[in-house]
Write a protein that holds these residues in place. Structure first.
Motif, PDB file in Angstrom:
ATOM      1  N   GLN A 117      16.790 -45.566-115.051  1.00 54.61           N
ATOM      2  CA  GLN A 117      15.760 -46.593-114.941  1.00 54.61           C
ATOM      3  C   GLN A 117      16.157 -47.609-113.880  1.00 54.61           C
ATOM      4  OE1 GLN A 117      14.634 -48.650-118.554  1.00 54.61           O
ATOM      5  NE2 GLN A 117      12.973 -49.748-117.529  1.00 54.61           N
ATOM      6  N   CYS A 118      15.211 -47.932-113.036  1.00 52.86           N
ATOM      7  CA  CYS A 118      15.379 -48.954-112.013  1.00 52.86           C
ATOM      8  C   CYS A 118      14.664 -50.212-112.488  1.00 52.86           C
ATOM      9  CB  CYS A 118      14.790 -48.466-110.686  1.00 52.86           C
ATOM     10  SG  CYS A 118      14.899 -49.658-109.338  1.00 52.86           S
ATOM     11  N   VAL A 119      15.405 -51.325-112.598  1.00 59.13           N
ATOM     12  CA  VAL A 119      14.830 -52.547-113.142  1.00 59.13           C
ATOM     13  C   VAL A 119      14.785 -53.658-112.099  1.00 59.13           C
ATOM     14  CG1 VAL A 119      15.577 -51.983-115.490  1.00 59.13           C
ATOM     15  CG2 VAL A 119      17.042 -53.394-114.043  1.00 59.13           C
ATOM     16  N   TYR A 174      19.998 -51.754-111.019  1.00 63.88           N
ATOM     17  CA  TYR A 174      19.325 -53.014-110.722  1.00 63.88           C
ATOM     18  C   TYR A 174      18.950 -52.972-109.245  1.00 63.88           C
ATOM     19  CZ  TYR A 174      20.749 -55.191-115.183  1.00 63.88           C
ATOM     20  OH  TYR A 174      20.919 -55.510-116.516  1.00 63.88           O
ATOM     21  N   MET A 175      17.877 -52.239-108.958  1.00 68.86           N
ATOM     22  CA  MET A 175      17.450 -52.010-107.579  1.00 68.86           C
ATOM     23  C   MET A 175      15.957 -52.213-107.421  1.00 68.86           C
ATOM     24  SD  MET A 175      19.609 -48.618-106.462  1.00 68.86           S
ATOM     25  CE  MET A 175      21.408 -48.552-106.560  1.00 68.86           C
ATOM     26  N   GLY A 176      15.323 -52.859-108.389  1.00 71.57           N
ATOM     27  CA  GLY A 176      13.886 -53.076-108.311  1.00 71.57           C
ATOM     28  C   GLY A 176      13.554 -54.324-107.520  1.00 71.57           C
ATOM     29  N   MET A 177      12.508 -55.007-107.930  1.00 71.33           N
ATOM     30  CA  MET A 177      12.071 -56.208-107.228  1.00 71.33           C
ATOM     31  C   MET A 177      13.128 -57.307-107.349  1.00 71.33           C
ATOM     32  SD  MET A 177       8.102 -56.203-108.550  1.00 71.33           S
ATOM     33  CE  MET A 177       7.626 -57.657-107.626  1.00 71.33           C
ATOM     34  N   GLY A 178      13.404 -57.975-106.230  1.00 70.16           N
ATOM     35  CA  GLY A 178      14.302 -59.118-106.249  1.00 70.16           C
ATOM     36  C   GLY A 178      15.717 -58.791-105.807  1.00 70.16           C
ATOM     37  N   GLU A 179      16.488 -59.840-105.585  1.00 69.67           N
ATOM     38  CA  GLU A 179      17.895 -59.760-105.201  1.00 69.67           C
ATOM     39  C   GLU A 179      18.732 -60.196-106.406  1.00 69.67           C
ATOM     40  OE1 GLU A 179      21.470 -59.665-104.412  1.00 69.67           O
ATOM     41  OE2 GLU A 179      20.253 -58.874-102.754  1.00 69.67           O
ATOM     42  N   PRO A 180      19.419 -59.248-107.071  1.00 70.45           N
ATOM     43  CA  PRO A 180      20.140 -59.583-108.316  1.00 70.45           C
ATOM     44  C   PRO A 180      21.145 -60.712-108.186  1.00 70.45           C
ATOM     45  CG  PRO A 180      19.970 -57.204-108.065  1.00 70.45           C
ATOM     46  CD  PRO A 180      19.461 -57.804-106.784  1.00 70.45           C
ATOM     47  N   LEU A 181      21.862 -60.800-107.072  1.00 68.73           N
ATOM     48  CA  LEU A 181      22.897 -61.821-106.957  1.00 68.73           C
ATOM     49  C   LEU A 181      22.322 -63.218-106.746  1.00 68.73           C
ATOM     50  CD1 LEU A 181      25.861 -60.160-105.041  1.00 68.73           C
ATOM     51  CD2 LEU A 181      25.250 -60.091-107.464  1.00 68.73           C
TER      52      LEU A 181
END
Length: 369
Positions: A117-119, A174-181
């Motif tokens: 799953q990509c979130v 964690y590769m979906g919308m947005g920049e996780p960091l």
């Protein structure tokens, strides 16, 4: 009291849930473990299902708390089995998450479908990458922990993933919308929740967090050991990076590579360099040489991703022949390069495409661009 004013228990990491249960509700400490397992292991969406908790305690919970999941606004299922969800958050914002099936069973006679799953971690994105639909949306806000993990809860319910000891959703990216960091504290809370031994007990080796390269927070994330790191490289030189990834390029490529040289890695662990292959833009012989110099400095592997065409951009996907030529040129330089099979192209599965199409339809824009 309106529903929206209640505390969403999905937003609380375990220590915060324990405090809430004891201090706000006046329950015994063991209730926190029960509630935690109902939410994260058994994946219930309401208190009425918590049958080992007394009716009076469930009623008290319902007075001041809730279990709030994102609502499914749209679902698209690809011919290859990829499933994309457009989810509506409590304030009406829309985000995307994707379920990607594995290509083959991991064991003989294993008929269970395994999924990654990509979130998403933000509503929109501030990085403005020129090839990305999400970048065109701009940044709206950070997502809460309950919204990030709510994507997993919705997907588990959708596919009937009810046995954590034999999960259908095996890996998370964690590769979906947005920049996780840029939502680091909340992302790290979500990772600790996923890995909690009384919850889903996800292994850090089954979770990858992707960043385009954010100087603040990268070392903190690395020291945490909560997940693998993937870096969206996409350009092997500073000039091209400024064109493709203008905000990310504020941190010079040479400094990013230097930070990756110092990045803490576990035994047998490597950094993944994500490289979106755009025909005629970043797949030329000079780019192969530049990538070779970068990879020679790092303990890394190169993940080649064929560009998934996005409306309104000037770029095109490489042909199979162009992609193979580029891959073989990298192999000739002793670079570990693997093509990631593109999936879900018939359902607008690239990041931000379904949200963009939904917004275009709402405006009455037939082009979707």
């Amino acid at each position: 009291m309106s529903t929206i004013s209640k505390v969403n228990l999905c937003d609380l990491p375990y220590p915060a849930l324990e405090r809430f249960v004891m201090e706000e509700l006046g329950f015994k400490k063991f209730r926190a473990v029960q509630i935690w397992q109902w939410i994260w292991v058994k994946n219930v969406a309401g208190f009425e299902a918590m049958t080992d908790i007394s009716q009076s305690d469930r009623a008290r919970l319902a007075e001041i708390a809730e279990i709030r999941w994102p609502a499914i606004a749209d679902v698209r299922v690809s011919a290859d089995g990829t499933t994309k969800f457009l989810l509506e958050l409590s304030d009406g914002e829309l985000v995307e998450t994707v379920l990607i099936p594995s290509d083959a069973p991991k064991r003989p006679n294993d008929v269970t479908v395994r999924m990654t799953q990509c979130v998403s971690t933000q509503v929109g994105c501030a990085m403005a990458c020129s090839f990305c639909s999400t970048g065109k949306l701009g940044f709206r806000r950070n997502m809460t922990m309950g919204e990030i993990l709510g994507q997993v809860q919705v997907a588990r319910a959708y596919v009937g993933d009810t046995q954590p000891e034999r999960p259908i959703i095996r890996n998370l990216v964690y590769m979906g919308m947005g920049e996780p960091l840029l939502n680091l504290a909340t992302v790290m809370d979500s990772l600790r929740t996923l890995e909690h031994p009384k919850g889903l007990a996800f292994s850090p080796r089954r979770i990858t967090v992707s960043t385009c390269g954010i100087e603040a927070g990268m070392r903190e994330f690395g020291d945490s050991g909560l997940a693998f790191l993937a870096v969206s490289l996409h350009a092997p030189n500073q000039e091209l990076r400024e064109k493709l990834m203008p905000r990310a390029a504020h941190w010079p490529l040479e400094e990013l590579i230097g930070a990756l040289e110092r990045y803490p890695l576990k035994t047998r662990e490597r950094i993944t360099l994500e490289y979106l292959v755009i025909a005629g833009v970043n797949d030329q012989p000079e780019h192969v040489k530049q990538l070779a110099r970068i990879c020679a400095r790092l303990k890394a592997k190169l993940n080649l991703i064929p560009y998934n065409p996005t409306p309104g951009t000037p770029y095109r996907a490489p042909s199979p022949e162009e992609l193979l030529r580029f891959e073989k040129a990298l192999w000739a330089k002793d670079i570990t390069a693997i093509v990631r099979k593109s999936k879900g192209q018939d359902i607008e599965a690239a990041c931000g495409q379904l949200r963009a199409a939904h917004d275009a339809a709402a405006r009455g824009d037939a082009t979707g661009a």
